[in-house]
Design a protein around this motif. Structure first.
Motif, PDB file in Angstrom:
ATOM      1  N   ILE A 265       0.857  -1.178   0.000  1.00  0.00           N
ATOM      2  CA  ILE A 265       0.000   0.000   0.000  1.00  0.00           C
ATOM      3  C   ILE A 265       0.897   1.232   0.000  1.00  0.00           C
ATOM      4  CG2 ILE A 265      -1.947  -1.125   1.123  1.00  0.00           C
ATOM      5  CD1 ILE A 265      -1.036   0.098   3.762  1.00  0.00           C
ATOM      6  N   TYR A 266       0.366   2.318  -0.512  1.00  0.00           N
ATOM      7  CA  TYR A 266       1.171   3.541  -0.585  1.00  0.00           C
ATOM      8  C   TYR A 266       0.263   4.751  -0.435  1.00  0.00           C
ATOM      9  CZ  TYR A 266      -0.499   3.706  -5.438  1.00  0.00           C
ATOM     10  OH  TYR A 266      -1.282   3.733  -6.569  1.00  0.00           O
ATOM     11  N   ALA A 380      -2.945  11.256  -2.139  1.00  0.00           N
ATOM     12  CA  ALA A 380      -3.106  10.118  -3.041  1.00  0.00           C
ATOM     13  C   ALA A 380      -2.866   8.837  -2.241  1.00  0.00           C
ATOM     14  CB  ALA A 380      -2.123  10.202  -4.203  1.00  0.00           C
ATOM     15  N   THR A 381      -3.628   7.832  -2.540  1.00  0.00           N
ATOM     16  CA  THR A 381      -3.444   6.565  -1.851  1.00  0.00           C
ATOM     17  C   THR A 381      -3.791   5.427  -2.802  1.00  0.00           C
ATOM     18  OG1 THR A 381      -4.037   5.286   0.130  1.00  0.00           O
ATOM     19  CG2 THR A 381      -5.801   6.531  -0.946  1.00  0.00           C
ATOM     20  N   GLY A 382      -3.192   4.276  -2.548  1.00  0.00           N
ATOM     21  CA  GLY A 382      -3.452   3.158  -3.441  1.00  0.00           C
ATOM     22  C   GLY A 382      -2.864   1.859  -2.937  1.00  0.00           C
ATOM     23  N   LEU A 395      -4.215   0.175  -8.061  1.00  0.00           N
ATOM     24  CA  LEU A 395      -5.509   0.821  -7.870  1.00  0.00           C
ATOM     25  C   LEU A 395      -5.290   2.036  -6.978  1.00  0.00           C
ATOM     26  CD1 LEU A 395      -8.641   0.799  -8.153  1.00  0.00           C
ATOM     27  CD2 LEU A 395      -8.693  -0.607  -6.072  1.00  0.00           C
ATOM     28  N   SER A 396      -5.680   3.229  -7.452  1.00  0.00           N
ATOM     29  CA  SER A 396      -5.354   4.436  -6.707  1.00  0.00           C
ATOM     30  C   SER A 396      -6.473   5.471  -6.770  1.00  0.00           C
ATOM     31  CB  SER A 396      -4.070   5.059  -7.252  1.00  0.00           C
ATOM     32  OG  SER A 396      -4.263   5.541  -8.573  1.00  0.00           O
ATOM     33  N   PHE A 436      -9.674   8.632 -10.033  1.00  0.00           N
ATOM     34  CA  PHE A 436      -9.698   7.208  -9.698  1.00  0.00           C
ATOM     35  C   PHE A 436      -9.014   6.468 -10.842  1.00  0.00           C
ATOM     36  CE2 PHE A 436     -13.343   9.291  -7.876  1.00  0.00           C
ATOM     37  CZ  PHE A 436     -13.434   8.795  -6.593  1.00  0.00           C
ATOM     38  N   ASN A 437      -8.073   5.586 -10.502  1.00  0.00           N
ATOM     39  CA  ASN A 437      -7.259   4.974 -11.543  1.00  0.00           C
ATOM     40  C   ASN A 437      -7.016   3.501 -11.250  1.00  0.00           C
ATOM     41  OD1 ASN A 437      -4.429   4.345 -12.849  1.00  0.00           O
ATOM     42  ND2 ASN A 437      -5.229   6.141 -13.911  1.00  0.00           N
TER      43      ASN A 437
END
Length: 893
Positions: A265-266, A380-382, A395-396, A436-437
């Protein structure tokens, strides 16, 4: 602590051999090096961006990336707060900016005054990124809309954040210009923290301030006023220079954690704020319309007169506003050779509680100070990793917002007379974006090679907001209100002079969204050949859908020689701000200041403008094509070679970008003439006649009385001389060559020297010029940036000593002074030199001193300097503050 070199520079392995630099921009594969990409990718290290005099990352990039340009923007309304930057000579919003591979949100500022090239652009604000947070910058010099979406026409800037889980640095820097102004300081810190044994948290902070510079001469008109005896005029009356930047705070955090062996996770995000304060044009106390300029009057009494002996005057307001003739129409300009008010009439006005003139408040005129606060934040998170034994996924979600709150002081709302404030909050802009990506990828072995297939989807939405200003910043005060005694007001302007406040009719929020899917394939079927293909479908809320694609190849002729090329299509859709913004700016034209408005095409004012433009000349219109606003589309290709000759690595790439239906702010059109057209079409009786267009306030009042318009829809437009709008009305072709060469050698037995030579040639041709774009604008597009630009960067390390020497070349260019091509500045090519010397006093602690523009080089002198006091042209690609020096202490641990 070395200053690394950009563009395919490489790091040494422990045995001294060169290690390939891995990049993530322009490719979906995780192990692609900059030397093996089908399109050119430059690499600029974080150290390269930190080891400079400038605190602003935009200024650092213009001497690290040859095709990148940014100017000072001294008097450019909101563009002074967020300066527009250009890659490959195209508009700022033709360059896509990424942070850790994720799309960065746009700035809230729209650059209405962008020197022709950036007019109407709305790009990201990269100055919120602290240089100490950057691990490296990857610059993809190729069209990439099919890979990343709208905007990636000129290329992509991808800022990769530091991700160390240990160590850090603290630095402090102070500098100033050789002239003794522009003092600046900056403190910065970075630290890497472990999150268990499987993760990291990397934090970066920067804080600094920069004082303004002054590179002005006294304006001719101000000098004449002083010579005539006006002791209240400032010297200089108008400031040209970089603005004050106060409380410039930047923070970035980067986080990553391996949840399992295959999944992590990031998150990363930022917060930044700063205050910017700059100058505007001088308001001459004898002739500034709507404030000082009065009618022709009798030289003795000040009564309005058309007699042969009538003289110009300074406007006088009747505060009772009920009966005409209570005050003289104007104070005759008869003293000081016609530059000072008649003392007798002036004394009578000053003695009357009912009569007022602004020479009582500002006898020497005034120069507004404009600026504001910028606030920027994002998160940003993903989650990413591998599933099902080899399916890569990412997925972010990213949320970003930029807000500009404007302020103007040392100015007036003239219609309020003596009751006007001198400081105003005109309102502000805000830009909010969510992305959303989902990216998926899988590598298939094919024979002795492989094919990497990537696919994904993205949804992006944006909201642009205009916040209304203080009521006084747009109020129609008593000296402008229609009354029985003064049916069209008294000639005083409304709103805060210089930057009118956003009225309630201008405020609101507008949304746009975009949904996309893509397929991206990279194939290494044989060792000598890499193929790439991508296709992307995007659907927008307001501007339809489009499909873009890209094909590219890299062929390895030998171990040291490679051929590469790409062909791609691209697009850029108007932003919600460009489609809906309402704004009024003050421009210098034909020797005087005039207010110019920008309207949306679908607004009441925009519909009038469209009809006036499109109607036939016989019916009072201009007989031109009706303006429309939609996407701009691009076709581009690159062709290049990359190789190694001995110790020298080099790349040379040709690029050609054709842009059709470019989005831009139009050139200005006569606003009173458009209102006269409307009045004639609707049968409203006015004093409009050939060669005679009444003031807008008068026409708006008459049209409102006739029921043709709602006066409230035009609040703040009472003083407009001209209007503009966003549309698609010209095509361009931009082509050029990028050359980069790197080498590493030993001057001494124990030292290491690195050198980089980078040269860019960019030429833009306007291939189709629409009717709403002026010839001046076309010349700015073609000649407003240097066609040749480059630098030679040399660094040397020996023991505890480190040195840097860089020569920067900026070719000749053209500037239309005051946006007027009858006032040309044909600027000559210039060479500047930067130098830095550092010494490691103890382990980890380095003291460095340096100079930017070591030999104090200035741009070509402005031959029209006396008009508004600009000693140099404001569009200089290396600024116009001259040389500067700095000292820095940095401790790494």
């Amino acid at each position: 602590m070395t200053a690394a070199t950009p563009a395919m520079a490489q790091d040494a392995n422990g045995d001294g051999a060169e290690a390939p630099r891995i990049i993530v921009t322009g490719t979906r594969q995780a192990d692609r090096s900059a030397a093996d990409t089908v399109a050119p990718v430059d690499i600029v290290s974080g150290a390269e961006l930190s080891n400079q005099a400038d605190n602003d990352i935009g200024n650092a990039l213009r001497i690290s990336v040859p095709s990148f340009n940014v100017s000072t923007q001294p008097i450019s309304d909101a563009a002074t707060l967020v300066r527009p930057a250009n890659l490959r000579g195209l508009s700022p919003d033709n360059t896509l900016v990424l942070v850790n591979g994720k799309r960065m949100h746009r700035a809230s500022v729209i650059a209405f005054l962008g020197g022709g090239i950036s007019d109407g652009s709305q790009g990201p604000d990269i100055s919120v990124i602290p240089s100490i947070a950057i691990k490296q910058l990857e610059v993809l010099r190729d069209g990439a809309s099919s890979q990343y979406g709208s905007d990636a026409i000129a290329g992509v800037l991808n800022f990769i954040l530091k991700d160390s889980a240990e160590g850090g640095e603290i630095s402090g820097k102070w500098g100033s210009t050789y002239e003794g102004d522009g003092d600046n300081y900056q403190i910065a810190a970075n630290i890497g923290l472990p999150i268990t044994d499987a993760g990291f948290l990397n934090l970066s902070m920067e804080y600094g301030e920069s004082d303004a510079t002054v590179r002005s001469v006294q304006r001719d008109d101000a000098a004449a006023l002083i010579a005539a005896g006006n002791t209240a005029v400032a010297d200089p009356a108008q400031i040209w220079g970089q603005p004050n930047v106060n409380d410039d705070f930047k923070f970035f955090a980067n986080f990553g954690l391996d949840v399992t062996e295959d999944i992590s996770i990031y998150a990363f995000g930022n917060y930044a704020e700063r205050n910017v304060d700059g100058g505007f044009f001088f308001r001459n106390p004898t002739n500034r319309g709507g404030v000082y300029a009065g009618p022709l009057v009798d030289p003795v009494t000040g009564a309005a007169s058309t007699a042969a002996n009538a003289v110009p005057s300074i406007l006088v307001g009747d505060m009772s506003n009920t009966t005409a003739g209570d005050c003289p129409a104007g104070i005759p300009l008869t003293a000081g050779g016609g530059l000072l008010p008649d003392p007798t009439v002036l004394a009578a006005v000053q003695a009357s509680a009912n009569c007022f003139s602004f020479v009582e408040m500002f006898p020497g005129g005034f120069t507004p100070r404009f600026g504001g606060d910028i606030e920027d934040y994002s998160i940003a998170t993903g989650v990413k990793g591998q599933l099902l034994g080899g399916l890569d996924f990412d997925l972010s979600y990213r949320n970003g917002r930029n807000k500009s709150t404007f302020a103007i002081r040392n100015t007036v709302n003239a219609s309020l007379g003596p009751n006007t404030p001198t400081e105003f909050n005109p309102g502000g802009y805000a830009q909010h974006e969510q992305v959303f990506n989902l990216n998926l990828g899988y590598e298939l072995p094919v024979g002795s090679g492989s094919v990497y297939i990537a696919a994904g989807a993205e949804h992006r939405n944006e909201k642009f907001t205009i916040t209304a200003g203080d009521p006084e910043s747009f109020e129609l005060g008593p000296l402008a209100q229609p009354t029985a005694a003064y049916p069209f007001g008294q000639g005083f302007s409304t709103s805060s002079n210089g930057f009118p406040g956003f009225a309630d009719n201008s405020a609101g929020s507008w949304k746009e969204d975009n949904t996309a899917v893509y397929l991206d394939v990279e194939a290494d079927l044989i060792d000598a050949l890499t193929l790439q293909g991508a296709v992307r479908y995007e659907d927008t809320k307001s501007f339809g859908n489009t499909t873009t694609w890209k094909a590219g190849a890299l062929y390895r002729v030998s171990d040291g020689f490679r051929l590469r090329g790409t062909y791609s299509t691209g697009f850029h859709v108007p932003t919600a701000g460009q489609a809906n913004v309402i704004n009024v700016t003050t421009q210098f034209s034909n020797g005087t200041l005039q207010d110019e408005g920008t309207f949306p095409l679908n607004s009441p004012a925009g519909l009038i403008a469209s009809d006036y433009i499109a109607d036939s000349v016989a019916n009072g219109g201009l007989g031109l094509a009706r303006p429309t606003l939609g996407p701009e589309k691009a076709d581009s290709f690159t062709l290049g070679i990359a190789g190694d000759v001995g110790a020298v690595s080099f790349t040379i790439d040709y690029f050609n970008i054709k842009l059709k239906d470019r989005i831009s702010r139009s050139s200005t059109i006569d606003f009173p003439a458009a209102l006269c057209y409307l009045a004639d079409r609707e049968g409203v009786t006015t004093s409009c006649a050939p060669g005679n267009t009444p003031p807008p306030a008068e026409l708006l009042t008459q049209l409102d009385a006739a029921g043709v318009i709602d006066r409230a829809d035009f609040t703040g437009f009472e003083d407009l001389v001209a209007f503009a709008f966003f549309n698609n009305d010209f095509d361009t072709r931009t082509q050029g060559i990028d050359f980069v060469a790197n080498t590493r050698f030993n001057v001494t037995e124990s030292g290491v020297t690195k050198a980089t030579l980078a040269v860019n040639y960019t030429k833009t041709d306007v291939t189709n010029l629409g009717a709403t774009i002026s010839s001046t604008r076309a010349r700015q597009l073609e000649e407003g940036l240097p066609r040749w630009k480059g630098f030679l960067n040399i660094t040397h390390e020996e023991g505890r000593v480190r040195g840097l020497l860089r020569a920067n070349y900026f070719g000749k260019y053209f500037e239309a002074h005051l946006e007027d091509d009858t006032l040309p500045i044909n600027a000559k090519a210039k060479l500047t030199v930067d130098a830095e010397l550092g010494y490691e006093v103890i382990d980890g602690l380095e003291i460095a001193a340096g100079a930017q523009n070591l030999f104090d080089t200035y741009p070509t002198l402005n031959p029209w300097a006396g008009i508004v006091g600009a000693k140099y042209g404001e569009r200089s690609p290396f600024g116009f503050s001259g040389g500067s020096y700095y000292v820095r202490a940095r401790f790494q641990f």
